[in-house]
Write a protein that holds these residues in place. Structure first.
Motif, mmCIF file in Angstrom:
data_model
loop_
_atom_site.group_PDB
_atom_site.id
_atom_site.type_symbol
_atom_site.label_atom_id
_atom_site.label_comp_id
_atom_site.label_asym_id
_atom_site.label_seq_id
_atom_site.Cartn_x
_atom_site.Cartn_y
_atom_site.Cartn_z
ATOM 1 N N UNK A 43 0.797 -1.227 0.000
ATOM 2 C CA UNK A 43 0.000 0.000 0.000
ATOM 3 C C UNK A 43 0.834 1.284 0.000
ATOM 4 N N UNK A 44 2.153 1.167 -0.115
ATOM 5 C CA UNK A 44 3.057 2.311 -0.041
ATOM 6 C C UNK A 44 2.929 3.065 1.281
ATOM 7 N N UNK A 45 2.661 2.319 2.345
ATOM 8 C CA UNK A 45 2.544 2.896 3.685
ATOM 9 C C UNK A 45 3.920 2.870 4.332
ATOM 10 N N UNK A 46 4.411 4.059 4.704
ATOM 11 C CA UNK A 46 5.741 4.172 5.298
ATOM 12 C C UNK A 46 5.693 4.692 6.733
ATOM 13 N N UNK A 47 4.673 5.473 7.059
ATOM 14 C CA UNK A 47 4.605 6.095 8.385
ATOM 15 C C UNK A 47 3.290 5.756 9.075
ATOM 16 N N UNK A 48 3.240 6.056 10.363
ATOM 17 C CA UNK A 48 2.004 5.879 11.124
ATOM 18 C C UNK A 48 0.896 6.725 10.507
ATOM 19 N N UNK A 49 1.241 7.922 10.075
ATOM 20 C CA UNK A 49 0.256 8.804 9.424
ATOM 21 C C UNK A 49 -0.278 8.166 8.142
ATOM 22 N N UNK A 50 0.611 7.584 7.350
ATOM 23 C CA UNK A 50 0.178 6.898 6.124
ATOM 24 C C UNK A 50 -0.823 5.792 6.449
ATOM 25 N N UNK A 52 -2.766 5.535 9.104
ATOM 26 C CA UNK A 52 -4.008 6.102 9.622
ATOM 27 C C UNK A 52 -4.854 6.829 8.606
ATOM 28 N N UNK A 53 -4.261 7.177 7.483
ATOM 29 C CA UNK A 53 -5.017 7.923 6.469
ATOM 30 C C UNK A 53 -5.189 7.138 5.165
ATOM 31 N N UNK A 54 -4.754 5.885 5.166
ATOM 32 C CA UNK A 54 -4.878 5.062 3.962
ATOM 33 C C UNK A 54 -6.347 4.832 3.628
ATOM 34 N N UNK A 55 -6.730 5.115 2.387
ATOM 35 C CA UNK A 55 -8.140 5.053 2.013
ATOM 36 C C UNK A 55 -8.732 3.653 2.181
ATOM 37 N N UNK A 56 -7.955 2.622 1.929
ATOM 38 C CA UNK A 56 -8.497 1.268 2.061
ATOM 39 C C UNK A 56 -8.775 0.914 3.518
ATOM 40 N N UNK A 57 -7.896 1.347 4.410
ATOM 41 C CA UNK A 57 -8.116 1.103 5.822
ATOM 42 C C UNK A 57 -9.293 1.931 6.341
ATOM 43 N N UNK A 58 -9.419 3.149 5.854
ATOM 44 C CA UNK A 58 -10.544 3.993 6.252
ATOM 45 C C UNK A 58 -11.865 3.416 5.741
ATOM 46 N N UNK A 59 -11.864 2.911 4.502
ATOM 47 C CA UNK A 59 -13.081 2.294 3.964
ATOM 48 C C UNK A 59 -13.463 1.064 4.774
#
Length: 68
Positions: A43-50, A52-59
């Motif tokens: 998901x190209x997630x590198x940070x805690x912020x990434x 917490x704001x990832x659209x798939x996790x939010x969905x």
């Protein structure tokens, strides 16, 4: 979250919320370096912020809440 020290590794316990948000995902307790690498690859997630704001996790979170 008034006290997040029990949710992050000891190395981040004295950091500001902003610093923790910009920290690598493995700053969170229970997230290993291997887990962090998989999140980066998928998901190209590198940070805690990434994370917490990832659209798939939010969905997924929204769907789970609506299902309750």
């Amino acid at each position: 979250m008034s006290d997040i020290t029990d949710k992050v590794d000891k190395a981040y316990a004295d950091k500001s919320v902003s610093d923790i948000a910009d920290a690598p995902v493995d700053a969170l307790k229970g997230v290993s370096e291997g887990d962090a690498e998989k999140l980066k690859e998928a998901f190209n997630i590198k940070t805690v912020r990434d994370l917490g704001t990832n659209k798939y996790f939010l969905w997924a979170q929204a769907i789970a809440k609506l299902a309750d």
